[in-house]
Design a protein around this motif. Structure first.
Motif, short mmCIF file in Angstrom:
data_model
loop_
_atom_site.label_atom_id
_atom_site.label_comp_id
_atom_site.label_asym_id
_atom_site.label_seq_id
_atom_site.Cartn_x
_atom_site.Cartn_y
_atom_site.Cartn_z
N ASP A 1 0.82 -1.21 0.00
CA ASP A 1 0.00 0.00 0.00
C ASP A 1 0.86 1.26 0.00
O ASP A 1 0.49 2.28 -0.60
N ALA B 1 2.07 1.83 -3.56
CA ALA B 1 0.99 2.32 -4.41
C ALA B 1 0.66 3.78 -4.11
O ALA B 1 0.44 4.59 -5.01
N ARG C 1 -3.57 3.17 -5.95
CA ARG C 1 -3.92 2.14 -4.99
C ARG C 1 -3.48 0.77 -5.51
O ARG C 1 -3.43 0.54 -6.72
N ALA C 2 -3.20 -0.13 -4.58
CA ALA C 2 -2.86 -1.50 -4.95
C ALA C 2 -4.14 -2.28 -5.22
O ALA C 2 -5.02 -2.36 -4.36
N LEU D 1 3.00 -6.81 -9.08
CA LEU D 1 2.12 -5.85 -8.42
C LEU D 1 1.17 -5.23 -9.44
O LEU D 1 1.59 -4.77 -10.50
N HIS D 2 -0.11 -5.23 -9.10
CA HIS D 2 -1.13 -4.65 -9.98
C HIS D 2 -1.63 -3.37 -9.30
O HIS D 2 -2.21 -3.43 -8.21
N LEU D 3 -1.40 -2.24 -9.93
CA LEU D 3 -1.74 -0.95 -9.35
C LEU D 3 -2.72 -0.19 -10.23
O LEU D 3 -2.63 -0.22 -11.46
N LEU E 1 -3.64 3.50 -11.17
CA LEU E 1 -2.94 4.79 -11.08
C LEU E 1 -3.56 5.82 -12.01
O LEU E 1 -4.16 5.46 -13.03
#
Length: 220
Positions: free
Chosen positions: A163, A166, A172-173, A197-199, A201
């Motif tokens: 977090d 992100a 945000r994550a 990691l998938h963010l 944005l």
């Protein structure tokens, strides 16, 4: 770059087409010559029919001196054998394998062979790993306001909260993929080596994302 791809299924064909379109020299191996019909019209790479873990076939495909090898056939055993031959016999530095069994994927990740599973981001991660520097964007909304990105965990952030990463990126994550399993992170989830990691944005922040991540966490 010169890349050898073993397997011309949906992922292999997509990967080969994307690398070819980006100007890389691509050789695709598949034991079924009919599989090459999945490649787009105008594909500029070369195709080789044969077992992708056979040393003679790999030699014919030009694996000697190749920059990268991706084993993405439909069989876990074939993929991991081919990946090990590519690394241990041919000395290819960038080797990645597609593994369906998450338990096996964890074992091979620990042995230093990166893996992808059957999830939709497989092709994206393969391209990023092989070319090191392509766009991490997986999806944008129609107004180009929000982007969903997928990126390999930066070493500067290992051991720190997902977090926090992100938030510093301005978003945000959304999820973390670890050893082939995707999960929604909570406030206690820490970045681990080899995570994806998938963010979510703001699209305007994507361009500076790599530089921000490489600088590491802010003291603020």
């Amino acid at each position: 770059m010169r890349v050898v791809v073993m397997g011309c299924g949906r992922v292999g064909a997509g990967l080969s087409a994307e690398l070819d379109a980006a100007g890389h020299a691509v050789v695709v191996i598949d034991r079924d010559a009919a599989a090459f019909a999945r490649l787009p019209e105008g594909f500029g790479g070369r195709t080789v029919t044969g077992q992708g873990f056979d040393r003679a076939v790999l030699t014919d495909a030009g694996l000697v001196g190749a920059d990268a090898f991706a084993a993405v056939s439909s069989g876990d055993n074939s993929n991991i054998i081919a990946a090990r031959v590519a690394r241990e016999t041919f000395g290819v530095e960038r080797v990645i394998a597609r593994i369906y069994d998450a338990g096996r994927a964890e074992v091979y990740e620990r042995l230093g062979i990166p893996t992808v599973t059957t999830v939709p981001w497989a092709t994206g991660r393969l391209v990023r790993y092989i070319t090191a520097g392509t766009s991490p964007v997986e999806w944008r909304d129609q107004t180009d306001t929000v982007s969903l990105v997928a990126l390999d965990a930066p070493r500067e952030w290992v051991g720190l909260p997902v977090d926090r990463l992100a938030a510093q990126a301005g978003g945000r994550a959304a999820a973390v993929t670890r050893f082939g399993e995707c999960r929604i992170p909570d406030g206690d989830t820490l970045v681990q080596s080899d995570d994806v990691l998938h963010l979510a944005l703001p699209s305007e922040s994507v361009r500076g994302l790599d530089d921000m991540l490489q600088r590491g966490p802010s003291d603020a």
